[in-house]
Design a protein around this motif. Structure first.
Motif, PDB file in Angstrom:
ATOM      1  N   ALA A 116       5.750  20.586 -47.799  1.00  0.00           N
ATOM      2  CA  ALA A 116       4.619  20.921 -48.671  1.00  0.00           C
ATOM      3  C   ALA A 116       4.176  19.698 -49.465  1.00  0.00           C
ATOM      4  O   ALA A 116       2.969  19.432 -49.608  1.00  0.00           O
ATOM      5  CB  ALA A 116       5.008  22.063 -49.602  1.00  0.00           C
ATOM      6  N   GLN A 117       5.148  18.952 -49.987  1.00  0.00           N
ATOM      7  CA  GLN A 117       4.790  17.752 -50.755  1.00  0.00           C
ATOM      8  C   GLN A 117       4.093  16.721 -49.877  1.00  0.00           C
ATOM      9  O   GLN A 117       3.094  16.116 -50.278  1.00  0.00           O
ATOM     10  CB  GLN A 117       6.058  17.141 -51.370  1.00  0.00           C
ATOM     11  CG  GLN A 117       6.672  17.966 -52.495  1.00  0.00           C
ATOM     12  CD  GLN A 117       5.827  17.965 -53.750  1.00  0.00           C
ATOM     13  OE1 GLN A 117       4.890  18.759 -53.869  1.00  0.00           O
ATOM     14  NE2 GLN A 117       6.155  17.082 -54.689  1.00  0.00           N
ATOM     15  N   ALA A 118       4.624  16.516 -48.673  1.00  0.00           N
ATOM     16  CA  ALA A 118       4.007  15.543 -47.776  1.00  0.00           C
ATOM     17  C   ALA A 118       2.598  15.986 -47.371  1.00  0.00           C
ATOM     18  O   ALA A 118       1.682  15.163 -47.256  1.00  0.00           O
ATOM     19  CB  ALA A 118       4.884  15.366 -46.540  1.00  0.00           C
ATOM     20  N   ALA A 119       2.427  17.282 -47.175  1.00  0.00           N
ATOM     21  CA  ALA A 119       1.107  17.795 -46.799  1.00  0.00           C
ATOM     22  C   ALA A 119       0.102  17.592 -47.927  1.00  0.00           C
ATOM     23  O   ALA A 119      -1.049  17.207 -47.684  1.00  0.00           O
ATOM     24  CB  ALA A 119       1.203  19.271 -46.429  1.00  0.00           C
ATOM     25  N   ARG A 120       0.514  17.840 -49.147  1.00  0.00           N
ATOM     26  CA  ARG A 120      -0.394  17.629 -50.273  1.00  0.00           C
ATOM     27  C   ARG A 120      -0.759  16.150 -50.416  1.00  0.00           C
ATOM     28  O   ARG A 120      -1.902  15.815 -50.752  1.00  0.00           O
ATOM     29  CB  ARG A 120       0.241  18.148 -51.560  1.00  0.00           C
ATOM     30  CG  ARG A 120       0.397  19.670 -51.594  1.00  0.00           C
ATOM     31  CD  ARG A 120       0.854  20.146 -52.961  1.00  0.00           C
ATOM     32  NE  ARG A 120       1.023  21.586 -52.994  1.00  0.00           N
ATOM     33  CZ  ARG A 120       2.214  22.222 -52.911  1.00  0.00           C
ATOM     34  NH1 ARG A 120       3.334  21.496 -52.808  1.00  0.00           N
ATOM     35  NH2 ARG A 120       2.283  23.530 -52.932  1.00  0.00           N
ATOM     36  N   LEU A 241      -3.783  22.518 -37.335  1.00  0.00           N
ATOM     37  CA  LEU A 241      -3.070  21.951 -36.184  1.00  0.00           C
ATOM     38  C   LEU A 241      -2.801  20.463 -36.405  1.00  0.00           C
ATOM     39  O   LEU A 241      -1.700  19.962 -36.082  1.00  0.00           O
ATOM     40  CB  LEU A 241      -3.885  22.159 -34.915  1.00  0.00           C
ATOM     41  CG  LEU A 241      -3.290  21.559 -33.635  1.00  0.00           C
ATOM     42  CD1 LEU A 241      -1.969  22.229 -33.287  1.00  0.00           C
ATOM     43  CD2 LEU A 241      -4.275  21.689 -32.474  1.00  0.00           C
ATOM     44  N   ALA A 242      -3.793  19.729 -36.925  1.00  0.00           N
ATOM     45  CA  ALA A 242      -3.594  18.305 -37.197  1.00  0.00           C
ATOM     46  C   ALA A 242      -2.481  18.097 -38.215  1.00  0.00           C
ATOM     47  O   ALA A 242      -1.625  17.202 -38.054  1.00  0.00           O
ATOM     48  CB  ALA A 242      -4.893  17.682 -37.694  1.00  0.00           C
ATOM     49  N   VAL A 243      -2.451  18.912 -39.276  1.00  0.00           N
ATOM     50  CA  VAL A 243      -1.386  18.803 -40.276  1.00  0.00           C
ATOM     51  C   VAL A 243      -0.039  19.166 -39.656  1.00  0.00           C
ATOM     52  O   VAL A 243       0.998  18.550 -39.963  1.00  0.00           O
ATOM     53  CB  VAL A 243      -1.697  19.708 -41.481  1.00  0.00           C
ATOM     54  CG1 VAL A 243      -0.563  19.657 -42.510  1.00  0.00           C
ATOM     55  CG2 VAL A 243      -3.009  19.307 -42.140  1.00  0.00           C
ATOM     56  N   LEU A 244      -0.049  20.128 -38.753  1.00  0.00           N
ATOM     57  CA  LEU A 244       1.170  20.528 -38.066  1.00  0.00           C
ATOM     58  C   LEU A 244       1.749  19.353 -37.268  1.00  0.00           C
ATOM     59  O   LEU A 244       2.964  19.102 -37.282  1.00  0.00           O
ATOM     60  CB  LEU A 244       0.871  21.696 -37.133  1.00  0.00           C
ATOM     61  CG  LEU A 244       2.056  22.522 -36.622  1.00  0.00           C
ATOM     62  CD1 LEU A 244       2.530  23.472 -37.703  1.00  0.00           C
ATOM     63  CD2 LEU A 244       1.653  23.296 -35.371  1.00  0.00           C
ATOM     64  N   VAL A 245       0.879  18.637 -36.563  1.00  0.00           N
ATOM     65  CA  VAL A 245       1.320  17.507 -35.740  1.00  0.00           C
ATOM     66  C   VAL A 245       1.752  16.329 -36.604  1.00  0.00           C
ATOM     67  O   VAL A 245       2.778  15.682 -36.332  1.00  0.00           O
ATOM     68  CB  VAL A 245       0.198  17.090 -34.770  1.00  0.00           C
ATOM     69  CG1 VAL A 245       0.553  15.804 -34.035  1.00  0.00           C
ATOM     70  CG2 VAL A 245      -0.082  18.207 -33.770  1.00  0.00           C
ATOM     71  N   ILE A 246       0.992  16.040 -37.667  1.00  0.00           N
ATOM     72  CA  ILE A 246       1.269  14.852 -38.482  1.00  0.00           C
ATOM     73  C   ILE A 246       2.424  15.077 -39.451  1.00  0.00           C
ATOM     74  O   ILE A 246       3.281  14.191 -39.642  1.00  0.00           O
ATOM     75  CB  ILE A 246      -0.001  14.448 -39.262  1.00  0.00           C
ATOM     76  CG1 ILE A 246      -1.131  14.084 -38.300  1.00  0.00           C
ATOM     77  CG2 ILE A 246       0.283  13.278 -40.199  1.00  0.00           C
ATOM     78  CD1 ILE A 246      -2.474  13.885 -38.972  1.00  0.00           C
ATOM     79  N   ILE A 247       2.477  16.256 -40.070  1.00  0.00           N
ATOM     80  CA  ILE A 247       3.454  16.521 -41.126  1.00  0.00           C
ATOM     81  C   ILE A 247       4.495  17.558 -40.708  1.00  0.00           C
ATOM     82  O   ILE A 247       5.707  17.345 -40.867  1.00  0.00           O
ATOM     83  CB  ILE A 247       2.756  17.003 -42.409  1.00  0.00           C
ATOM     84  CG1 ILE A 247       1.776  15.942 -42.921  1.00  0.00           C
ATOM     85  CG2 ILE A 247       3.782  17.377 -43.475  1.00  0.00           C
ATOM     86  CD1 ILE A 247       2.423  14.652 -43.373  1.00  0.00           C
ATOM     87  N   GLY A 248       4.044  18.679 -40.147  1.00  0.00           N
ATOM     88  CA  GLY A 248       4.927  19.819 -39.939  1.00  0.00           C
ATOM     89  C   GLY A 248       6.075  19.568 -38.981  1.00  0.00           C
ATOM     90  O   GLY A 248       7.256  19.767 -39.331  1.00  0.00           O
TER      91      GLY A 248
END
Length: 376
Positions: A116-120, A241-248
């Motif tokens: 969550a922190q990385a996504a923010r 999906l982009a956040v999933l690939v980059i961060i998740g």
């Protein structure tokens, strides 16, 4: 100059324009008893008509038929718009990722705080890119629409304050600032961060609809609603999906005391219902917006807008195809390192194809709409 001389000169000028010349008309001698200046009403007058002078024909200018072909936007303008779209969709993806994808995992005991922190943090970078691209686009707009006798900065201020386009642009810019502040507050454990970021994301979602074709459409409310729904759905689907690939996926691979591949499988399955909802909504809203702008199906092949729209539809079909593959095949095989690596490749391909769709969209939004070109 007397009135008589003016009339004489006017008569001489008029005679000079005639296509023939008048010969000498002999005047018979006056009869006995008649005054010398008397005009006879009887008798014969002889005259000759000279050959007409050669006339030079001037070709009439041809009237060109109106055309609906418009030049494509410059590559620089499209690139700026592309980064603006990328920033917007990633911000929406972060919102959905943090508030929609991660909570089900947290309820099952998966550590999601780092993700969550990385996504923010990614969301803050995306919002900053959006602001930078929006500033460049405002400068380009100011160069196109110049305020008479106004300094550059004053001209920009006039556009923002006195045009609907500028006010819509300002809504998006303020929204991006709210997103940056909201994510910062939430990263520092302040509860006000979430509503602040959500408000900013909503403003960013509405900005393209209020500053684009939808704002000038005859059916204003349906057009703006469909455009905003289209943007929000794409953000929930492809932005997440982009956040999933980059961060998740990388974050789940670092999860301690748990099988990393199982964590990736849980993450993807948490995202799956969101994608199943977002993809059809994006297609539905996009088709609805296109129908309002085209007016008739024949315009698809008879206008540049229709031709660019066909290219976009082909690119969207490619994205949907990869999404269907990930949903029906790759997702069901998750749980092993090989399946995780395969999903990363196909999901990354889907994101790259989505960027291609955005590139085509940068041309589409700058192309005149057929219903506007044929409006009375």
């Amino acid at each position: 100059m007397t009135a008589s001389s003016i009339r004489a000169r006017s008569l001489a000028g008029a005679l000079a324009l005639l296509p023939f010349t008048i010969g000498v008309i002999p005047h018979p001698a006056p009869r006995a008893g008649e005054p010398a200046d008397s005009h006879l009403s009887k008798g014969e007058y002889s005259y000759t008509v000279a050959s007409a002078p050669t006339l030079v024909q001037v070709a009439q200018p041809q009237t060109l038929a109106p055309t609906t072909i418009s030049p494509s936007p410059s590559a620089g303008a499209r690139f700026v718009r592309l980064w603006e779209y990328v920033g917007l969709l990633v911000v929406l993806g972060v919102i959905v990722f943090v508030h929609g994808v991660l909570p089900p995992l947290a309820s099952r005991g998966v550590q999601t705080a780092d993700a969550a922190q990385a996504a923010r943090g990614l969301g803050q970078i995306a919002a900053a890119f959006y602001l930078l691209a929006a500033a460049f686009r405002l400068a380009l707009q100011a160069g196109t629409i110049r305020v008479a006798e106004a300094a550059p900065l004053r001209g920009i201020a006039e556009i923002v304050a006195r045009t609907s386009w500028g006010q819509s642009w300002l809504i998006g810019a303020i929204g991006a600032l709210l997103v940056i502040v909201g994510f910062w507050l939430r990263m520092h454990k302040l509860a006000a961060g979430s509503p602040t970021a959500l408000t900013g994301a909503l403003a960013m979602t509405l900005s393209p609809a209020l500053s684009g074709h939808a704002a000038a459409a005859k059916w204003f409310i349906p057009s703006v609603t469909l455009d905003a729904l289209h943007v929000a759905s794409i953000g929930a689907w492809l932005g997440t999906l982009a956040v999933l690939v980059i961060i998740g996926i990388p974050a789940m691979a670092r999860v301690k005391d748990r099988n990393a591949d199982a964590a990736v499988s849980a993450l993807v399955n948490s995202f799956h219902p969101i994608a199943l909802l977002g993809a059809p909504l994006a297609v539905f809203a996009g088709v609805g917006s296109s129908a309002l702008r085209l007016g008739s199906i024949s315009v698809l092949t008879s206008s540049r807008y229709g031709e660019v729209l066909i290219i976009k539809l082909v690119a969207v079909l490619l994205v949907v195809s990869f999404g269907a593959w990930n949903s029906m095949r790759s997702r069901r095989r998750l749980g092993t390192p090989h399946a995780t690596a395969s999903l990363r490749r196909t999901a990354l391909t889907e994101v790259v194809l989505a960027a291609l769709v955005l590139w085509v969209t940068t041309d589409l939004v700058a192309t005149p709409v057929p219903t506007e070109l044929h409006a009375p």
